[in-house]
Design a protein around this motif. Structure first.
Motif, PDB file in Angstrom:
ATOM      1  N   ILE A   1      -5.205   2.361  -7.118  1.00  0.00           N
ATOM      2  CA  ILE A   1      -6.377   2.722  -7.918  1.00  0.00           C
ATOM      3  C   ILE A   1      -7.456   1.679  -7.695  1.00  0.00           C
ATOM      4  O   ILE A   1      -7.215   0.481  -7.825  1.00  0.00           O
ATOM      5  CB  ILE A   1      -6.012   2.792  -9.411  1.00  0.00           C
ATOM      6  CG1 ILE A   1      -5.015   3.935  -9.643  1.00  0.00           C
ATOM      7  CG2 ILE A   1      -7.250   2.982 -10.274  1.00  0.00           C
ATOM      8  CD1 ILE A   1      -4.450   3.969 -11.042  1.00  0.00           C
ATOM      9  N   THR A   2      -8.638   2.130  -7.335  1.00  0.00           N
ATOM     10  CA  THR A   2      -9.741   1.213  -7.065  1.00  0.00           C
ATOM     11  C   THR A   2     -11.067   1.883  -7.370  1.00  0.00           C
ATOM     12  O   THR A   2     -11.206   3.100  -7.214  1.00  0.00           O
ATOM     13  CB  THR A   2      -9.726   0.753  -5.598  1.00  0.00           C
ATOM     14  OG1 THR A   2     -10.873  -0.057  -5.344  1.00  0.00           O
ATOM     15  CG2 THR A   2      -9.755   1.941  -4.645  1.00  0.00           C
ATOM     16  N   SER A   3     -12.030   1.083  -7.807  1.00  0.00           N
ATOM     17  CA  SER A   3     -13.371   1.607  -8.043  1.00  0.00           C
ATOM     18  C   SER A   3     -14.180   1.612  -6.749  1.00  0.00           C
ATOM     19  O   SER A   3     -15.301   2.108  -6.711  1.00  0.00           O
ATOM     20  CB  SER A   3     -14.089   0.774  -9.109  1.00  0.00           C
ATOM     21  OG  SER A   3     -14.117  -0.594  -8.734  1.00  0.00           O
ATOM     22  N   GLY A   4     -13.615   1.022  -5.679  1.00  0.00           N
ATOM     23  CA  GLY A   4     -14.263   1.019  -4.375  1.00  0.00           C
ATOM     24  C   GLY A   4     -13.703   2.112  -3.486  1.00  0.00           C
ATOM     25  O   GLY A   4     -13.152   3.106  -3.959  1.00  0.00           O
ATOM     26  N   LYS A   5     -13.822   1.918  -2.177  1.00  0.00           N
ATOM     27  CA  LYS A   5     -13.304   2.895  -1.229  1.00  0.00           C
ATOM     28  C   LYS A   5     -11.783   2.845  -1.207  1.00  0.00           C
ATOM     29  O   LYS A   5     -11.202   1.767  -1.040  1.00  0.00           O
ATOM     30  CB  LYS A   5     -13.850   2.617   0.172  1.00  0.00           C
ATOM     31  CG  LYS A   5     -13.323   3.581   1.231  1.00  0.00           C
ATOM     32  CD  LYS A   5     -13.792   3.192   2.629  1.00  0.00           C
ATOM     33  CE  LYS A   5     -13.160   4.102   3.675  1.00  0.00           C
ATOM     34  NZ  LYS A   5     -13.545   3.716   5.050  1.00  0.00           N
ATOM     35  N   PRO A   6     -11.110   3.978  -1.361  1.00  0.00           N
ATOM     36  CA  PRO A   6      -9.639   3.982  -1.310  1.00  0.00           C
ATOM     37  C   PRO A   6      -9.138   3.530   0.056  1.00  0.00           C
ATOM     38  O   PRO A   6      -9.742   3.829   1.088  1.00  0.00           O
ATOM     39  CB  PRO A   6      -9.283   5.456  -1.572  1.00  0.00           C
ATOM     40  CG  PRO A   6     -10.481   6.027  -2.245  1.00  0.00           C
ATOM     41  CD  PRO A   6     -11.659   5.315  -1.673  1.00  0.00           C
ATOM     42  N   LYS A   7      -8.034   2.790   0.059  1.00  0.00           N
ATOM     43  CA  LYS A   7      -7.401   2.338   1.299  1.00  0.00           C
ATOM     44  C   LYS A   7      -5.953   2.824   1.281  1.00  0.00           C
ATOM     45  O   LYS A   7      -5.052   2.086   0.858  1.00  0.00           O
ATOM     46  CB  LYS A   7      -7.479   0.811   1.409  1.00  0.00           C
ATOM     47  CG  LYS A   7      -8.908   0.283   1.532  1.00  0.00           C
ATOM     48  CD  LYS A   7      -8.931  -1.210   1.710  1.00  0.00           C
ATOM     49  CE  LYS A   7     -10.357  -1.744   1.792  1.00  0.00           C
ATOM     50  NZ  LYS A   7     -11.092  -1.216   2.951  1.00  0.00           N
ATOM     51  N   PRO A   8      -5.724   4.051   1.717  1.00  0.00           N
ATOM     52  CA  PRO A   8      -4.385   4.637   1.617  1.00  0.00           C
ATOM     53  C   PRO A   8      -3.392   4.034   2.606  1.00  0.00           C
ATOM     54  O   PRO A   8      -3.769   3.451   3.627  1.00  0.00           O
ATOM     55  CB  PRO A   8      -4.639   6.114   1.930  1.00  0.00           C
ATOM     56  CG  PRO A   8      -5.869   6.125   2.774  1.00  0.00           C
ATOM     57  CD  PRO A   8      -6.706   4.992   2.280  1.00  0.00           C
ATOM     58  N   THR A   9      -2.127   4.196   2.266  1.00  0.00           N
ATOM     59  CA  THR A   9      -1.023   3.830   3.149  1.00  0.00           C
ATOM     60  C   THR A   9      -0.223   5.096   3.443  1.00  0.00           C
ATOM     61  O   THR A   9       0.151   5.817   2.518  1.00  0.00           O
ATOM     62  CB  THR A   9      -0.100   2.791   2.492  1.00  0.00           C
ATOM     63  OG1 THR A   9      -0.820   1.585   2.271  1.00  0.00           O
ATOM     64  CG2 THR A   9       1.096   2.491   3.383  1.00  0.00           C
ATOM     65  N   ILE A  10      -0.002   5.376   4.721  1.00  0.00           N
ATOM     66  CA  ILE A  10       0.837   6.514   5.117  1.00  0.00           C
ATOM     67  C   ILE A  10       2.254   5.997   5.338  1.00  0.00           C
ATOM     68  O   ILE A  10       2.468   5.046   6.100  1.00  0.00           O
ATOM     69  CB  ILE A  10       0.308   7.182   6.392  1.00  0.00           C
ATOM     70  CG1 ILE A  10      -1.094   7.743   6.155  1.00  0.00           C
ATOM     71  CG2 ILE A  10       1.256   8.294   6.848  1.00  0.00           C
ATOM     72  CD1 ILE A  10      -1.729   8.371   7.383  1.00  0.00           C
ATOM     73  N   ASN A  11       3.215   6.602   4.657  1.00  0.00           N
ATOM     74  CA  ASN A  11       4.622   6.222   4.792  1.00  0.00           C
ATOM     75  C   ASN A  11       5.371   7.327   5.529  1.00  0.00           C
ATOM     76  O   ASN A  11       5.402   8.475   5.069  1.00  0.00           O
ATOM     77  CB  ASN A  11       5.248   5.997   3.411  1.00  0.00           C
ATOM     78  CG  ASN A  11       4.542   4.902   2.635  1.00  0.00           C
ATOM     79  OD1 ASN A  11       4.012   3.969   3.220  1.00  0.00           O
ATOM     80  ND2 ASN A  11       4.539   5.011   1.323  1.00  0.00           N
ATOM     81  N   ILE A  12       5.971   6.976   6.653  1.00  0.00           N
ATOM     82  CA  ILE A  12       6.666   7.949   7.501  1.00  0.00           C
ATOM     83  C   ILE A  12       8.135   7.561   7.560  1.00  0.00           C
ATOM     84  O   ILE A  12       8.477   6.451   7.996  1.00  0.00           O
ATOM     85  CB  ILE A  12       6.084   7.975   8.923  1.00  0.00           C
ATOM     86  CG1 ILE A  12       4.555   8.059   8.881  1.00  0.00           C
ATOM     87  CG2 ILE A  12       6.657   9.138   9.728  1.00  0.00           C
ATOM     88  CD1 ILE A  12       3.875   7.735  10.195  1.00  0.00           C
ATOM     89  N   THR A  13       9.021   8.452   7.118  1.00  0.00           N
ATOM     90  CA  THR A  13      10.449   8.142   7.042  1.00  0.00           C
ATOM     91  C   THR A  13      11.239   8.910   8.103  1.00  0.00           C
ATOM     92  O   THR A  13      11.020  10.111   8.315  1.00  0.00           O
ATOM     93  CB  THR A  13      11.010   8.482   5.648  1.00  0.00           C
ATOM     94  OG1 THR A  13      10.338   7.693   4.672  1.00  0.00           O
ATOM     95  CG2 THR A  13      12.508   8.199   5.575  1.00  0.00           C
TER      96      THR A  13
END
Length: 325
Positions: free
Chosen positions: A206-218
């Motif tokens: 959660i951020t008030s700025g630009k989201p920085k997602p993480t992709i998790n690949i299993t």
């Protein structure tokens, strides 16, 4: 050094650091007030170069530096007050401010008030699950009496709809996450024998700025013995921009490389990338690896890591390096 030169230097240092400490902000503000009051008493105008210095600070220093209190200040008080009332530690304090800033943007005024009331109610009870003898520790609801546990659950049910609405703003598909990333997203072209793709998901703070997602690949091992620890039959690749990991204090950071309790960490370079191997001492074969790819051709630096796996070092290298463009 006379007072005016000293004040000017402090202001310049504040501008250069861009994130002055609270003590420096107070010192500069107090110094300016004292200087201004002294000038007014003597009837003398403020010198042009001092005014110019203040204008420079106004331009260079972020708006929040000399602004009023943040939302977390207004809602929880100072960090020490938040710690006293809710058991909040310093590393959580700013995260809560991000939460309140986002809530303030997406909720109506009435919803926001109800949200903060529900949040305080829940966190007041939650303190008993995380603070023991005045010290912060790991969370355990077993510390609550049956009556307190009932109130704890009821408080969370009140809070849950608001949290769900907040989290919905940070829920992305993999394709949506790729569009937010400023580097090429590749899947591994090398997969160890007997492993195959299983699932993928996106996590976003959660951020008030630009989201920085993480992709998790299993990836999962065929005919896996699922009675063993997951590291023996799966491995998950976490892919994101090269940003500092925000660890949850006193909690299990299972999706973290920095938060893993490796006994040793070995750093080395491989094909221009920075690699860290994390290992445990006691022969359980579980290890982790992180690869940081430097920024190039206008693309940001990014990282991939596998926090827990029984794959040999060489296999981990092959998997992660096959994702480097």
């Amino acid at each position: 050094m006379d007072f005016e030169n000293q004040l000017r230097d402090e202001l310049q240092n504040a501008a250069e650091k861009m994130q002055p400490s609270e003590q420096l902000q107070m010192k500069v503000a107090t110094s300016f007030r004292t200087y201004r009051q002294d000038k007014m008493k003597r009837g003398g105008p403020m010198k042009k170069r001092l005014i110019a210095g203040l204008v420079a600070v106004a331009v260079l220093v972020p708006t929040g530096v000399f602004a009023g209190p943040t939302l977390v200040d207004k809602i929880l008080g100072t960090p020490s007050e938040a710690n006293e009332q809710f058991g909040t530690v310093e590393s959580e304090y700013q995260e809560y401010n991000e939460l309140f800033e986002v809530a303030n943007q997406i909720f109506t005024k009435e919803e926001f008030e109800k949200f903060t009331i529900a949040w305080k109610e829940y966190m007041t009870i939650n303190k008993k699950t995380i603070v023991v003898d005045g010290k912060r520790t790991g969370r355990s609801s077993h510390r609550l009496s049956p009556e307190e546990l009932k109130k704890y659950d009821e408080a969370y049910y009140k809070l849950e709809p608001y949290l769900n609405k907040i989290h919905s703003k940070f829920t992305f598909t993999v394709d949506e996450a790729k569009k937010l990333m400023s580097f090429p997203v590749k899947y591994p072209t090398y997969i160890p024998k007997n492993y195959q793709f299983d699932t993928e998901e996106v996590r976003t703070e959660i951020t008030s700025g630009k989201p920085k997602p993480t992709i998790n690949i299993t990836y999962k091992k065929s005919n896996a013995d699922e009675s063993q620890a997951m590291a023996y039959w799966t491995f998950t690749i976490h892919l994101s921009e090269n940003v500092e990991e925000k660890l949850v204090p006193f909690e299990d950071n299972i999706h973290s490389f920095e938060g893993a309790s490796y006994d040793t960490r070995t750093n080395y370079s491989l094909d221009g990338c920075s690699v860290t191997l994390g290992e445990y001492k006691f022969g359980n074969k579980i290890k982790g690896m992180r690869v940081i790819v430097p920024a190039k051709n206008g693309q940001s630096s990014y990282r991939m890591f596998i926090p827990h796996s029984t794959l040999p070092k060489e296999e981990l290298e092959k998997v992660l390096m096959s994702m480097v463009e």
